[in-house]
Design an enzyme around this catalytic site. Sequence first.
Site, PDB file in Angstrom:
ATOM      1  N   LYS A 143       0.817  -1.220   0.000  1.00  0.00           N
ATOM      2  CA  LYS A 143       0.000   0.000   0.000  1.00  0.00           C
ATOM      3  C   LYS A 143       0.849   1.268   0.000  1.00  0.00           C
ATOM      4  O   LYS A 143       0.336   2.367  -0.227  1.00  0.00           O
ATOM      5  CB  LYS A 143      -0.915   0.025   1.229  1.00  0.00           C
ATOM      6  CG  LYS A 143      -1.951  -1.072   1.259  1.00  0.00           C
ATOM      7  CD  LYS A 143      -2.945  -0.865   2.398  1.00  0.00           C
ATOM      8  CE  LYS A 143      -2.283  -0.961   3.760  1.00  0.00           C
ATOM      9  NZ  LYS A 143      -1.765  -2.319   4.042  1.00  0.00           N
ATOM     10  N   GLU A 287       1.099 -13.996  15.928  1.00  0.00           N
ATOM     11  CA  GLU A 287       1.255 -14.034  17.378  1.00  0.00           C
ATOM     12  C   GLU A 287       1.049 -15.425  17.969  1.00  0.00           C
ATOM     13  O   GLU A 287       1.174 -15.603  19.181  1.00  0.00           O
ATOM     14  CB  GLU A 287       0.307 -13.023  18.036  1.00  0.00           C
ATOM     15  CG  GLU A 287       0.669 -11.577  17.729  1.00  0.00           C
ATOM     16  CD  GLU A 287      -0.174 -10.582  18.494  1.00  0.00           C
ATOM     17  OE1 GLU A 287      -0.954 -11.012  19.383  1.00  0.00           O
ATOM     18  OE2 GLU A 287      -0.061  -9.375  18.222  1.00  0.00           O
TER      19      GLU A 287
END
Length: 405
Positions: A143, A287
Amino acid sequence: MYRLCAIIKYVILLVIVSLSCCFIRNKMRNDHQTFNLRPKRKVKSIDCLGLFYNEEETLLDIRSQMEHNEQVVESLPVNISKLFSCDDLIKKNGYITSSLTKEEEEFPIAFSILMFKRPEQFERLLRAIYRPQNIYCIHVDLKTFTRPFSSVKKISSCFPNVFMASQRVNVIWGHNVLDAELVCMRDLLKYKWKYLINLTGQEFPLKANWELVKILKAYNGANDIEGTIKHINKDRWKNSGKPPHNLVLVKGATHIIACRGYIEFVMNDKRALDFVEWARLSTHPEEVFFSTLNHNPFLNVPGSYRGVPETGPNKPFLARFKNWGGLKCFGKRVRAICIIGVGDLHYLLNASELFVNKFYDDFEPVALDCMEELIYNRTALAPVLQKTFDVGIWANLPFVKNKNN
């Protein structure tokens, strides 16, 4: 006759002093090879040591200057938002283009850096950790606008050991950060290195490269990866089904310090490949992926932990300093984490962690300048500081003593 003897003694003394100076200079040359730093980024009118020692007068002075919008930081010699030559970037911005010591030369470190904005801040991070023996993979979010991407690409082209990731991921926080991490890990395995440290563009080292090398050698192949079962977020994978291979899920940070064997397992072992596909069905897969692989002893992952996977006093996590609320934040909190300001520097001077998260270079930027000055000084003073540097803190950590070989 007396005067002649005095003159002879004086000449002999001069010769001895001269020879001693030559010996000291040559020894420093051998220890630090071609080390030729030229500090050109000094904080104006600020006593950085005063900030690190939390001196009230220094803090009041800098806060007064910031309140009056006074510029306290000199601009970099090379503005990377404009056209620049590699020669100017390397020389004027003071990159260290020597390994400095044989120990550092023989212990290359791999770094991945994920970033999406502020190429100027990325350049400062790269400059702080750059050594010619290390390897660097840079992933810029898909992006990211063309101009900052082009600046980073230009910077990477100036160094033979810095490269852009082979694939750009449209990173969406909580969904596919893991994919961007894995791209760089795969790319980095093409090179020789001992340990991998994954970073973001808003972090900064708390140790000089020579300190990192000594600490990682003390780790002796162990991985520094956070882990918890008590504080796990089960809702994140409620739609993922049962994890493969009877894995016990463990939550931890995205940021890791891992030996080469661990990364090879992550990228090549079928159980890891099956697990990454499972993890992609959850939220925040980064995570759970790294931590779970590091805390299931039956997998025999190189450098993994054989004990109870619960980060805390008995198993500290030293890959990063992060202030999630355990300490007062003198900067500002953004999504619960403390953005380091000048009042937080006293936490960092003698921290055992290896890197700190995080800085905004447009928020109290003198904090980042002082960190840069600190790491510069630790590098310059290495021949002296190495004599008293004790790796015992890291060599005796539980995850070092209780690791899979």
